[in-house]
Design a protein around this motif. Structure first.
Motif, PDB file in Angstrom:
ATOM      1  N   SER A   1     -32.885 -10.756  50.182  1.00 27.24           N
ATOM      2  CA  SER A   1     -33.351  -9.615  50.986  1.00 27.24           C
ATOM      3  C   SER A   1     -33.433  -9.895  52.484  1.00 27.24           C
ATOM      4  N   ASN A   2     -32.853 -10.987  52.944  1.00 32.61           N
ATOM      5  CA  ASN A   2     -32.950 -11.303  54.367  1.00 32.61           C
ATOM      6  C   ASN A   2     -31.819 -10.702  55.192  1.00 32.61           C
ATOM      7  N   ARG A   3     -30.833 -10.073  54.538  1.00 30.96           N
ATOM      8  CA  ARG A   3     -29.731  -9.483  55.296  1.00 30.96           C
ATOM      9  C   ARG A   3     -29.035  -8.421  54.453  1.00 30.96           C
ATOM     10  N   GLY A   4     -28.163  -7.671  55.088  1.00 33.87           N
ATOM     11  CA  GLY A   4     -27.285  -6.738  54.397  1.00 33.87           C
ATOM     12  C   GLY A   4     -27.985  -5.735  53.505  1.00 33.87           C
ATOM     13  N   ILE A   5     -27.435  -5.547  52.315  1.00 39.20           N
ATOM     14  CA  ILE A   5     -27.963  -4.547  51.383  1.00 39.20           C
ATOM     15  C   ILE A   5     -29.388  -4.879  50.966  1.00 39.20           C
ATOM     16  N   GLY A   6     -29.689  -6.160  50.751  1.00 36.42           N
ATOM     17  CA  GLY A   6     -31.041  -6.540  50.343  1.00 36.42           C
ATOM     18  C   GLY A   6     -32.081  -6.175  51.380  1.00 36.42           C
ATOM     19  N   LEU A   7     -31.783  -6.477  52.639  1.00 34.82           N
ATOM     20  CA  LEU A   7     -32.715  -6.151  53.726  1.00 34.82           C
ATOM     21  C   LEU A   7     -32.903  -4.645  53.843  1.00 34.82           C
TER      22      LEU A   7
END
Length: 255
Positions: A13-19
Motif C-alpha cells: 500500500s505504499n504506492r500505486g493501486i495499493g496507496l
C-alpha cells in the motif's frame, strides 16, 4: 452508503493501486473503522506518501508486512489482531506484486522464481495466516451470504494472466508475470471453493492497465479511475461472484 467493510487490510500500500485504495477508502463517506495499510518498509523513504496519508486519517494504521517473509506476516497478524480487540478482519486485499517483461530469450529461473514467490506464494501465505481473523469476522457477522462487509479475500490479478485471452494480449511476452498471475488465479479459485462454507468470499480482480510504476506512463488509465471502479465492484460482490475473475468494471474475464 454503507461502509464497504468495518476493517480492511491492503498489502503493497505504499504506492500505486495499493496507496490509492487506502486513500479512497479513508476518504469515503463511510470509511472503514480500521484500514491496515501494509508494506515492506513503512518507515523508509518509499513509505513517505503513505505516512503523510495516515497522518490525515486516524482510521489508517501502518503495518510492516513483507509478503515473502513468513515471520513478517505473522508479526503483522499479531499487530492487526491487537488493534481489532476481539473483532475479526473483514476484507483482505492482496495487492502486493512485482512485474516482469522477460522474454523467452532473456528469462532465467531466478526471475521466474522471484515472480512466483511474490505473486503466488506471498498472497497465499498472507491469506493462510490471516484466515483465523477472517473466520472470526465471518462467524461474528449479523448477516448471511458472502460479501466484503462480512469476510473476503480479494486478489489483485491481471488479464495478461488469462490463458483464455493470451493470444489476444500480445503487448509483451512477460513470461514470469503472466505465468505467476495465471497461478495466482488458480489459488483464488481454490480458496473460493475451500472457504465458501466458512462464509468467506474470494475473488480475483483485474484493475486495468494503469499509470503506475509497474504499469508505466504508457498506460491509458489513471490510478484514481481504476480504484474507483475496483471499490464499486467490491461493494457489489456476493455469493454469485465468489470464485470469479472480474475487471474493474465488473465484467467477467476468462481464466
Amino acid at each position: 452508503m454503507a461502509a464497504l467493510a468495518r476493517s480492511v487490510l491492503v498489502t503493497g500500500s505504499n504506492r500505486g493501486i495499493g496507496l490509492e485504495l487506502v486513500r479512497q477508502l479513508a476518504a469515503s463517506p463511510q470509511p472503514p473503522e480500521h484500514i491496515f495499510a501494509t508494506c515492506r518498509d513503512p518507515d523508509g523513504p518509499r513509505g513517505k506518501a503513505l505516512r503523510e496519508l495516515s497522518a490525515q486519517h486516524p482510521s489508517i494504521r501502518l503495518v510492516q508486512l513483507d509478503t515473502v517473509d513468513l515471520p513478517s506476516i505473522r508479526r503483522a497478524v499479531q499487530v492487526v489482531e491487537s488493534c481489532l480487540e476481539g473483532q475479526g478482519l473483514n476484507l483482505l486485499i492482496n495487492n502486493a506484486g512485482i512485474g516482469s517483461h522477460a522474454t523467452l530469450q532473456s528469462v532465467d529461473s531466478q526471475e521466474m522464481l522471484a515472480a512466483f514467490a511474490t505473486n503466488v506464494v506471498g498472497p497465499l501465505q498472507v491469506a493462510k495466516e490471516f484466515l483465523p481473523l477472517l473466520e472470526k469476522a465471518a462467524k461474528g457477522a449479523q448477516k448471511t451470504g458472502l460479501s466484503c462487509s462480512r469476510a473476503a479475500i480479494v486478489n489483485v490479478s491481471s488479464k495478461v494472466g488469462s490463458i483464455g485471452l493470451c493470444l489476444g494480449v500480445l503487448e509483451a511476452p512477460m513470461y514470469p508475470y503472466r505465468a505467476s498471475k495465471a497461478a495466482q488465479n488458480m489459488v483464488t479459485r481454490c480458496l473460493a471453493a475451500e472457504l465458501r462454507d466458512k462464509g468467506i468470499l474470494c475473488t480475483a480482480i483485474h484493475p486495468g492497465w494503469v499509470k503506475t510504476d509497474m504499469g508505466t506512463e504508457q498506460a491509458p488509465m489513471t490510478v484514481e479511475r481504476s480504484v474507483q471502479g475496483i471499490l464499486a465492484v467490491l461493494g457489489s460482490l456476493s455469493q454469485e461472484t465468489s470464485g470469479t475473475f472480474l475487471d474493474w468494471e465488473g465484467n467477467s474475464l476468462p481464466w
